[in-house]
Motif scaffolding. Structure first.
Motif, mmCIF file in Angstrom:
data_model
loop_
_atom_site.group_PDB
_atom_site.id
_atom_site.type_symbol
_atom_site.label_atom_id
_atom_site.label_comp_id
_atom_site.label_asym_id
_atom_site.label_seq_id
_atom_site.Cartn_x
_atom_site.Cartn_y
_atom_site.Cartn_z
ATOM 1 N N LEU A 430 0.843 -1.206 0.000
ATOM 2 C CA LEU A 430 0.000 0.000 0.000
ATOM 3 C C LEU A 430 0.880 1.259 0.000
ATOM 4 O O LEU A 430 0.673 2.177 -0.786
ATOM 5 C CB LEU A 430 -0.935 0.015 1.223
ATOM 6 C CG LEU A 430 -1.667 1.341 1.485
ATOM 7 C CD1 LEU A 430 -2.600 1.708 0.335
ATOM 8 C CD2 LEU A 430 -2.466 1.298 2.786
ATOM 9 N N CYS A 431 1.885 1.262 0.869
ATOM 10 C CA CYS A 431 2.761 2.435 0.958
ATOM 11 C C CYS A 431 3.508 2.660 -0.360
ATOM 12 O O CYS A 431 3.595 3.789 -0.845
ATOM 13 C CB CYS A 431 3.757 2.280 2.099
ATOM 14 S SG CYS A 431 2.969 2.326 3.713
ATOM 15 N N ALA A 432 4.046 1.577 -0.925
ATOM 16 C CA ALA A 432 4.801 1.703 -2.173
ATOM 17 C C ALA A 432 3.887 2.179 -3.286
ATOM 18 O O ALA A 432 4.249 3.015 -4.108
ATOM 19 C CB ALA A 432 5.445 0.371 -2.542
ATOM 20 N N GLN A 433 2.665 1.652 -3.312
ATOM 21 C CA GLN A 433 1.721 2.040 -4.355
ATOM 22 C C GLN A 433 1.337 3.520 -4.228
ATOM 23 O O GLN A 433 0.837 4.132 -5.152
ATOM 24 C CB GLN A 433 0.478 1.132 -4.300
ATOM 25 C CG GLN A 433 -0.069 0.754 -5.681
ATOM 26 C CD GLN A 433 -0.489 1.949 -6.524
ATOM 27 O OE1 GLN A 433 -1.284 2.762 -6.084
ATOM 28 N NE2 GLN A 433 0.062 2.058 -7.740
ATOM 29 N N ARG A 434 1.594 4.081 -3.071
ATOM 30 C CA ARG A 434 1.316 5.511 -2.909
ATOM 31 C C ARG A 434 2.607 6.323 -3.018
ATOM 32 O O ARG A 434 2.661 7.471 -2.599
ATOM 33 C CB ARG A 434 0.628 5.769 -1.565
ATOM 34 C CG ARG A 434 -0.737 5.091 -1.416
ATOM 35 C CD ARG A 434 -1.731 5.479 -2.521
ATOM 36 N NE ARG A 434 -3.038 4.860 -2.285
ATOM 37 C CZ ARG A 434 -3.544 3.880 -3.040
ATOM 38 N NH1 ARG A 434 -2.870 3.420 -4.091
ATOM 39 N NH2 ARG A 434 -4.734 3.368 -2.761
ATOM 40 N N GLY A 435 3.659 5.671 -3.546
ATOM 41 C CA GLY A 435 4.875 6.406 -3.890
ATOM 42 C C GLY A 435 5.987 6.382 -2.857
ATOM 43 O O GLY A 435 7.052 6.938 -3.065
ATOM 44 N N LEU A 436 5.741 5.746 -1.691
ATOM 45 C CA LEU A 436 6.750 5.770 -0.624
ATOM 46 C C LEU A 436 7.836 4.735 -0.879
ATOM 47 O O LEU A 436 7.544 3.605 -1.273
ATOM 48 C CB LEU A 436 6.092 5.469 0.725
ATOM 49 C CG LEU A 436 5.425 6.626 1.459
ATOM 50 C CD1 LEU A 436 4.391 7.316 0.601
ATOM 51 C CD2 LEU A 436 4.794 6.119 2.741
#
Lengths: 478, 249
Positions: A430-436
């Motif tokens: 989820l975090c990666a998919q939001r660019g993190l």
């Protein structure tokens, strides 16, 4: 007396150690003469020397505890030097250019201003820097309120009656192996006294006690809050602290008289050693407070440093209606080991305690919570609530919980909750998919996990603690 | 915008996508329908780069570059957004903080100036009103204790704040009541423009009454077996999938 001791010591050491004495550093080794030497160096009164000697004699009869879930090679106490004078200006780095760049990089990440970096790295400075004037105003304000905040050496000299009354009253010399060692050879530390009914006008921080050098290894802290008084004390700082001494054994004693409140917050960030665990600090700390009637002691700790942490800040709830709290975040990475927790000893009626412990393990580290809740026969209506949560990052680390519960009073209520979780792939995605990026994601998830504890920290400490976790977790994902 | 060519992908050695091809131009809305297990969610996961999805052959071009050269977070920053079917909770991390970090990261990547905390809070509040999510949810942990509908509104909130160029909605309508469905659709419709494309994965024609697609594709057994305009969705609603699979597979 002290002259005699001085004489005796110089004679004793004349054969082998004369150069060492000139340079004001004792060679390695521990015996009664060393204890006498330390006491003499500090011009201590005889009663203080006797107190130290009692501790030393007790220590000799004791054995190093082996029940904690930490592994380390046996410490050779004869290979340690127990006294060294503060480094002279010439010996210290002359500017930040001479300081380990890796250390500076970490300061940078934590956003520490340049002049503070210099102080932390021990750079020699002749020029008076900003915070000295801050310290002066700070001291004046405290004095006005009647608060005593000074080094323990100064207190022994100026307030002998208070020291005699309270030193060792909560952690006796013979309490445990490391406390006995500390009592014998403690270098320095802080003394705080808040008179009756006074609310300390500011948060007291060891950071302001800058006139002391080399207090780290065997630090001794004593805080006394008289009836109805209130104090918040901050120990340590988020900046990584290097120390040439591998073994640290501090003792902290808190006395909260009737209706008094002491809030003690720690951020411990001693050098944890390299990725292979080499060179890290061993931190064996005894912290304990006693609460009289309706008093409250609240321990909050964020432990991210040290190769080995052995630490159980405790509360003795002696007075009726007294309250003990323990909020802890212990983070271990690489090969760090932490065995930490608390003891809540309920003696008085209607005493209450709360324990919130968060352990985070990454790398190949091991983190244990060890806590004792004891309800004595007289503790009618006492209550405890304990919550221990462990968070694992990766699959090579460990988290353990050792709760000890002893109830001798049928009206006492004890609640214990424990969870173990992992930073889940779904959360990371989820975090990666939001660019993190992954490191930001982990630090955010971990910070969220620690939120209940961070909110107990003073505001600016809480922000720094968040950053500190981020830096400490570097390299834990990948 | 997106060109998928003969894509094969598997999960735990089981091939799910078996030669899927699809081209999406800027500004278009493509609906993907199909029976359970056809690979609809797999498509969204493969495009966004989720772990555990192995691409064995085929290519995907996103804005003219090879999508598979990019890590998950890089795809996100380039504008690939996946609205999750089952949004996960992150306890203790406030929604506001999460959104801020996410928006900061994406804006930085786009070369846009960072928003101040005040600017961002204003933006987050007005946007949450648009998706009818009470401001209290901004302070709570990410999805922590949210109902199914609140989680989906939160996904649309994130999408609106991040302004991605390719939005993939993975069964966003599942478990939504009519009001929530309307809100989600309004959010999507408000974001439609000539540069932004959508892939709307759904089981039900109902959503497509609110979000009117340019194209409807039927995904069955890992391939697109039929494509058409919005009338195809109506036809499927009436006839089911059986008639297609038999004929093509």
């Amino acid at each position: 007396m002290s002259e005699q001791v001085e004489h005796l010591i110089s004679k004793e050491y004349a054969a082998g150690f004369h150069t060492a004495i000139e340079s004001e550093t004792l060679p390695p080794g521990l015996n009664e003469d060393v204890v006498r030497f330390i006491s003499a160096k500090k011009d201590e009164p005889e009663w203080m020397l006797d107190w130290r000697l009692q501790a030393f004699r007790a220590w000799q009869e004791m054995e190093s505890p082996d029940w904690a879930k930490v592994k380390y090679p046996p410490v050779d106490f004869q290979s340690i030097s127990y006294y060294s004078a503060p480094k002279s200006m010439d010996e210290r780095p002359q500017s930040l250019d001479e300081v380990d760049p890796e250390l500076l990089a970490t300061y940078e990440k934590l956003g520490i201003p340049l002049h503070e970096q210099a102080v932390l790295a021990g750079v020699a400075m002749d020029v008076v820097f900003d915070s000295v004037s801050v310290v002066t105003t700070f001291r004046e304000k405290l004095l006005e309120a009647g608060v005593i905040f000074c080094s323990i050496s100064e207190a022994i000299e100026k307030y002998p009656e208070l020291i005699k009354k309270y030193l060792g009253s909560v952690v006796p010399q013979k309490d445990n192996y490391f406390a006995a060692l500390n009592s014998a050879v403690f270098s320095d530390g802080s003394f705080v006294f808040i008179p009756k009914g006074v609310r300390c006008p500011m948060e007291l921080s060891t950071y302001f006690r800058i006139n002391e050098q080399n207090t780290g290894q065997f630090e001794r802290t004593l805080i006394v809050a008289e009836e109805g008084s209130h104090v918040s004390y901050l120990e340590g700082c988020t900046a990584p602290m290097r120390d040439e001494n591998q073994l640290h054994a501090a003792v902290v004693e808190l006395v909260a008289c009737d209706n008094a409140e002491i809030k003690y917050s720690t951020v411990q960030n001693w050098y944890p050693g390299d990725a292979e665990g080499k060179g890290g600090i061993y931190n064996f700390v005894t912290k304990r407070g006693v609460c009289h009637e309706s008093a409250k002691i609240s321990w909050t700790q964020v432990e991210t440093g040290s190769a080995i942490t052995w630490k159980y800040p405790s509360c003795i709830l002696r007075g009726d209606n007294s309250v003990g709290e323990f909020y802890s975040v212990a983070l271990t990475n690489n090969l760090q080991q932490a065995d930490t927790g608390t003891k809540m000893i309920h003696i008085g009626k209607n005493t209450r305690s709360t324990i919130i412990a968060k352990g985070i393990s990454a790398g190949r580290s091991d983190s244990s919570y060890r806590g004792l809740v004891r309800m004595n026969p007289g503790a009618d209506g006492a209550r405890n609530f304990t919550q221990c949560d462990s968070l694992l990052i990766g699959d090579r680390c460990g988290a353990h919980t050792f709760p000890y519960i002893e109830s001798k009073n049928p009206s006492a209520v004890i609640e214990h909750e424990a969870t173990t979780s992992k930073v889940s792939d779904d959360q990371m995605f989820l975090c990666a998919q939001r660019g993190l990026d992954p490191e930001k994601a982990v630090s955010m998830i971990v910070n969220g996990f620690c939120r209940e504890v961070f909110k107990e920290l003073p505001m600016e400490f809480a922000v720094e603690a968040g950053k500190l976790l981020e830096v400490s977790l570097e390299g834990s994902v990948g | 915008m997106l060109r998928i060519n003969n894509l094969h992908a598997s999960v735990e050695d089981k091939e799910i996508l078996k030669g899927l091809s699809l081209e999406i131009k800027p500004g278009e809305v493509h609906a993907i329908m199909g029976p359970n297990g056809a690979g609809k969610s797999t498509l969204g996961n493969v495009l966004s780069g989720r772990d555990g999805y192995e691409v064995s052959s085929g290519t995907v071009e996103f804005k003219g570059a090879n999508l598979f050269d990019l890590a998950v977070e890089e795809r996100a920053r380039e504008g690939v957004f996946l609205a999750f079917q089952y949004p996960v909770e992150i306890p203790g991390v406030s929604n506001m903080e999460f959104l801020k970090v996410s928006v900061d990261t994406v804006r930085k990547h786009k070369g846009l100036p960072a928003l101040s905390s005040v600017e961002f809070m204003k933006l987050a509040r007005t946007t949450s009103q648009k998706v009818k999510l009470d401001q209290a949810f901004l302070k709570r942990g990410v999805n922590e204790g949210f109902s199914g509908g609140e989680k989906k509104r939160n996904e649309i909130l994130q999408m609106m704040l991040l302004e991605p160029s390719l939005c993939i909605l993975d069964e966003t309508d599942s478990g939504l009541d009519i009001d929530a469905l309307q809100t989600v659709a309004d959010g999507v419709n408000a974001m439609r423009n000539k540069d932004r494309s959508f892939i709307v994965v759904t089981h039900y024609q109902r959503l497509l009454d609110y979000i009117v697609p340019d194209y409807v594709h039927v995904l069955a057994d890992g391939k697109i077996v039929k494509s058409g305009d919005k009338s195809l969705a109506k036809e499927l609603e009436a006839k089911g999938y059986g008639w297609l699979e038999g004929g093509v597979a």
